[in-house]
Motif scaffolding. Sequence first.
Motif, PDB file in Angstrom:
ATOM      1  N   ASN A 112       0.836  -1.213   0.000  1.00 29.38           N
ATOM      2  CA  ASN A 112       0.000   0.000   0.000  1.00 29.38           C
ATOM      3  C   ASN A 112       0.870   1.262   0.000  1.00 29.38           C
ATOM      4  OD1 ASN A 112       0.803  -0.920   2.532  1.00 29.38           O
ATOM      5  ND2 ASN A 112      -0.730   0.308   3.590  1.00 29.38           N
ATOM      6  N   ILE A 113       1.982   1.203   0.747  1.00 27.46           N
ATOM      7  CA  ILE A 113       2.892   2.358   0.806  1.00 27.46           C
ATOM      8  C   ILE A 113       3.612   2.535  -0.534  1.00 27.46           C
ATOM      9  CG2 ILE A 113       5.017   3.203   1.939  1.00 27.46           C
ATOM     10  CD1 ILE A 113       3.782   2.078   4.554  1.00 27.46           C
ATOM     11  N   VAL A 114       3.961   1.404  -1.159  1.00 28.34           N
ATOM     12  CA  VAL A 114       4.591   1.467  -2.486  1.00 28.34           C
ATOM     13  C   VAL A 114       3.636   2.141  -3.478  1.00 28.34           C
ATOM     14  CG1 VAL A 114       5.458   0.075  -4.416  1.00 28.34           C
ATOM     15  CG2 VAL A 114       6.077  -0.519  -2.076  1.00 28.34           C
ATOM     16  N   SER A 115       2.328   1.816  -3.382  1.00 37.07           N
ATOM     17  CA  SER A 115       1.354   2.429  -4.307  1.00 37.07           C
ATOM     18  C   SER A 115       1.289   3.935  -4.108  1.00 37.07           C
ATOM     19  CB  SER A 115      -0.058   1.885  -4.074  1.00 37.07           C
ATOM     20  OG  SER A 115      -0.055   0.536  -4.222  1.00 37.07           O
ATOM     21  N   ILE A 116       1.324   4.374  -2.836  1.00 40.00           N
ATOM     22  CA  ILE A 116       1.265   5.826  -2.584  1.00 40.00           C
ATOM     23  C   ILE A 116       2.501   6.503  -3.168  1.00 40.00           C
ATOM     24  CG2 ILE A 116       1.053   7.639  -0.826  1.00 40.00           C
ATOM     25  CD1 ILE A 116      -0.236   5.582   1.031  1.00 40.00           C
ATOM     26  N   ILE A 117       3.671   5.867  -3.004  1.00 39.06           N
ATOM     27  CA  ILE A 117       4.907   6.456  -3.558  1.00 39.06           C
ATOM     28  C   ILE A 117       4.801   6.530  -5.086  1.00 39.06           C
ATOM     29  CG2 ILE A 117       7.404   6.144  -3.837  1.00 39.06           C
ATOM     30  CD1 ILE A 117       7.462   4.850  -1.070  1.00 39.06           C
ATOM     31  N   ARG A 118       4.283   5.450  -5.706  1.00 38.16           N
ATOM     32  CA  ARG A 118       4.191   5.455  -7.183  1.00 38.16           C
ATOM     33  C   ARG A 118       3.231   6.551  -7.652  1.00 38.16           C
ATOM     34  NH1 ARG A 118       4.123  -1.027  -7.815  1.00 38.16           N
ATOM     35  NH2 ARG A 118       6.388  -1.327  -7.917  1.00 38.16           N
ATOM     36  N   ASN A 119       2.149   6.762  -6.901  1.00 35.96           N
ATOM     37  CA  ASN A 119       1.212   7.847  -7.255  1.00 35.96           C
ATOM     38  C   ASN A 119       1.913   9.188  -7.206  1.00 35.96           C
ATOM     39  OD1 ASN A 119      -1.113   6.654  -7.876  1.00 35.96           O
ATOM     40  ND2 ASN A 119      -1.975   6.719  -5.801  1.00 35.96           N
ATOM     41  N   GLU A 120       2.726   9.359  -6.153  1.00 36.36           N
ATOM     42  CA  GLU A 120       3.434  10.639  -6.007  1.00 36.36           C
ATOM     43  C   GLU A 120       4.451  10.828  -7.143  1.00 36.36           C
ATOM     44  OE1 GLU A 120       6.073  11.163  -2.603  1.00 36.36           O
ATOM     45  OE2 GLU A 120       5.159  13.103  -2.173  1.00 36.36           O
ATOM     46  N   LEU A 121       5.032   9.691  -7.585  1.00 37.02           N
ATOM     47  CA  LEU A 121       6.044   9.772  -8.653  1.00 37.02           C
ATOM     48  C   LEU A 121       5.414   9.975 -10.036  1.00 37.02           C
ATOM     49  CD1 LEU A 121       8.368   6.753  -7.705  1.00 37.02           C
ATOM     50  CD2 LEU A 121       8.963   9.166  -7.552  1.00 37.02           C
ATOM     51  N   SER A 122       4.155   9.550 -10.191  1.00 31.30           N
ATOM     52  CA  SER A 122       3.592   9.414 -11.545  1.00 31.30           C
ATOM     53  C   SER A 122       3.640  10.678 -12.407  1.00 31.30           C
ATOM     54  CB  SER A 122       2.181   8.832 -11.493  1.00 31.30           C
ATOM     55  OG  SER A 122       1.384   9.663 -10.713  1.00 31.30           O
ATOM     56  N   PRO A 123       3.514  11.922 -11.867  1.00 29.33           N
ATOM     57  CA  PRO A 123       3.610  13.071 -12.779  1.00 29.33           C
ATOM     58  C   PRO A 123       4.995  13.219 -13.413  1.00 29.33           C
ATOM     59  CG  PRO A 123       2.716  13.736 -10.643  1.00 29.33           C
ATOM     60  CD  PRO A 123       3.225  12.345 -10.497  1.00 29.33           C
ATOM     61  N   VAL A 124       6.028  12.685 -12.757  1.00 28.31           N
ATOM     62  CA  VAL A 124       7.396  12.926 -13.258  1.00 28.31           C
ATOM     63  C   VAL A 124       7.657  12.199 -14.581  1.00 28.31           C
ATOM     64  CG1 VAL A 124       9.865  12.838 -12.716  1.00 28.31           C
ATOM     65  CG2 VAL A 124       8.210  13.331 -10.908  1.00 28.31           C
ATOM     66  N   PRO A 125       7.446  10.859 -14.660  1.00 23.85           N
ATOM     67  CA  PRO A 125       7.782  10.177 -15.918  1.00 23.85           C
ATOM     68  C   PRO A 125       6.993  10.693 -17.110  1.00 23.85           C
ATOM     69  CG  PRO A 125       7.348   8.601 -14.186  1.00 23.85           C
ATOM     70  CD  PRO A 125       6.991   9.932 -13.640  1.00 23.85           C
ATOM     71  N   SER A 126       5.764  11.237 -16.864  1.00 19.48           N
ATOM     72  CA  SER A 126       4.984  11.706 -18.008  1.00 19.48           C
ATOM     73  C   SER A 126       5.663  12.912 -18.671  1.00 19.48           C
ATOM     74  CB  SER A 126       3.567  12.049 -17.575  1.00 19.48           C
ATOM     75  OG  SER A 126       3.622  13.092 -16.643  1.00 19.48           O
ATOM     76  N   HIS A 127       6.563  13.605 -17.921  1.00 22.52           N
ATOM     77  CA  HIS A 127       7.286  14.731 -18.510  1.00 22.52           C
ATOM     78  C   HIS A 127       8.595  14.307 -19.155  1.00 22.52           C
ATOM     79  CE1 HIS A 127       4.877  17.022 -15.409  1.00 22.52           C
ATOM     80  NE2 HIS A 127       4.498  17.480 -16.570  1.00 22.52           N
ATOM     81  N   LYS A 128       8.944  13.042 -18.956  1.00 20.30           N
ATOM     82  CA  LYS A 128      10.237  12.598 -19.509  1.00 20.30           C
ATOM     83  C   LYS A 128      10.012  11.922 -20.861  1.00 20.30           C
ATOM     84  CE  LYS A 128      13.172  10.745 -16.310  1.00 20.30           C
ATOM     85  NZ  LYS A 128      13.975  11.507 -15.355  1.00 20.30           N
ATOM     86  N   VAL A 129      10.992  12.031 -21.727  1.00 28.44           N
ATOM     87  CA  VAL A 129      10.881  11.339 -23.015  1.00 28.44           C
ATOM     88  C   VAL A 129      11.378   9.914 -22.796  1.00 28.44           C
ATOM     89  CG1 VAL A 129      11.641  11.343 -25.418  1.00 28.44           C
ATOM     90  CG2 VAL A 129      11.376  13.496 -24.166  1.00 28.44           C
ATOM     91  N   VAL A 130      10.456   8.956 -22.929  1.00 28.70           N
ATOM     92  CA  VAL A 130      10.857   7.568 -22.717  1.00 28.70           C
ATOM     93  C   VAL A 130      11.110   6.929 -24.072  1.00 28.70           C
ATOM     94  CG1 VAL A 130      10.175   5.364 -21.726  1.00 28.70           C
ATOM     95  CG2 VAL A 130       9.507   7.491 -20.606  1.00 28.70           C
ATOM     96  N   ALA A 131      12.356   6.557 -24.301  1.00 27.41           N
ATOM     97  CA  ALA A 131      12.731   6.068 -25.631  1.00 27.41           C
ATOM     98  C   ALA A 131      12.497   4.570 -25.751  1.00 27.41           C
ATOM     99  CB  ALA A 131      14.194   6.394 -25.888  1.00 27.41           C
ATOM    100  N   GLY A 132      11.348   4.193 -26.305  1.00 27.62           N
ATOM    101  CA  GLY A 132      11.097   2.780 -26.609  1.00 27.62           C
ATOM    102  C   GLY A 132      10.506   1.998 -25.452  1.00 27.62           C
ATOM    103  N   VAL A 133       9.782   0.925 -25.805  1.00 24.66           N
ATOM    104  CA  VAL A 133       9.149   0.085 -24.793  1.00 24.66           C
ATOM    105  C   VAL A 133      10.248  -0.634 -24.002  1.00 24.66           C
ATOM    106  CG1 VAL A 133       7.497  -1.805 -24.459  1.00 24.66           C
ATOM    107  CG2 VAL A 133       7.248  -0.233 -26.388  1.00 24.66           C
TER     108      VAL A 133
END
Length: 251
Positions: A112-133
């Motif tokens: 449950n704590i991991v999920s809260i951390i991932r929620n907090e992190l989620s805006p960051v990767p959407s701003h990054k250019v992720v090159a490839g699957v």
Amino acid sequence: MEVVCFRHMMPSYCWKLMRWLNIGPEKKLNVEHTLLRRFIKEMMERRNIKTWQVNNDEEEEGVDIVSFFLDDPCYANDDLFCAITIGYMLVARDTVGIALTWIFYNLAQNPNIVSIIRNELSPVPSHKVVAGVGTMVIFEPDETRSLSYLRAALMEGIWGKDCLDYNPDRWLLKDGNGLRYVPPHKFLAFNSGPRMCLGKEIAVMQMMIVVASTLWNFDVHLEKGQSIEPKASCILEMKNGLMVKLKKREV
Ligand code: HEM
């Protein structure tokens, strides 16, 4: 670190006599010191060769802590340089590594704590250019600095009081918006006063990046049947280490 702990528990004449006779834990320390010093000398020689090559090829060299000391005439004495380097290896590497082991141990048991951390992190990767699957997202210091819940989860992982209760919420303000101020004398993992850890913010920054990047890219599962207990040492490493399985997340 075990020998440092041993020295704290013994009257000083006792360990000094053992050092003089070169027996027991002091003998072990002497052997390990010799190995470390040999390693540091090799590192210095390699660095000197590299500097010579770089100067000849006129390429730019990266900045590293060893070069700062080697370029400073105050540290021209090899013994002083070795002592400083060994000090840094102990205070700056083992501490962070061991703190991270306990933090991941707690996180792996608290999805449950991991999920809260991932929620907090989620805006960051959407701003990054992720090159490839399949590419991994690596978080930078500036991207994690303001993440209160992640920081609370780290602090909770190195908290001494009622340590069996992993509860990052105690570090947060009542409204959940930001961190509570906890004075150093109430949170002694980094000590307090004139001997307080000089590297606290570097340590927290390193741990934020490692925890954020690991949790975003992987699920962390504890291996079953492990005996988890601290070792009698100044920095409380895990006696038998920690075995985990990492599974790549589909994000
Ligand atoms: C989780 C990681 C860390 C913890 C828990 C920690 C904890 C501590 C503690 C309790 C002390 C005081 C020791 C004493 O009273 O003698 C200390 C001192 C120190 N720490 Fe850290 N530390 C960590 C990481 C680091 C890092 C990454 C660095 C350097 C980049 C660092 C640099 C230092 C230095 C230079 C001192 C000596 C301060 C002095 O006595 O003037 N530490 N640390």
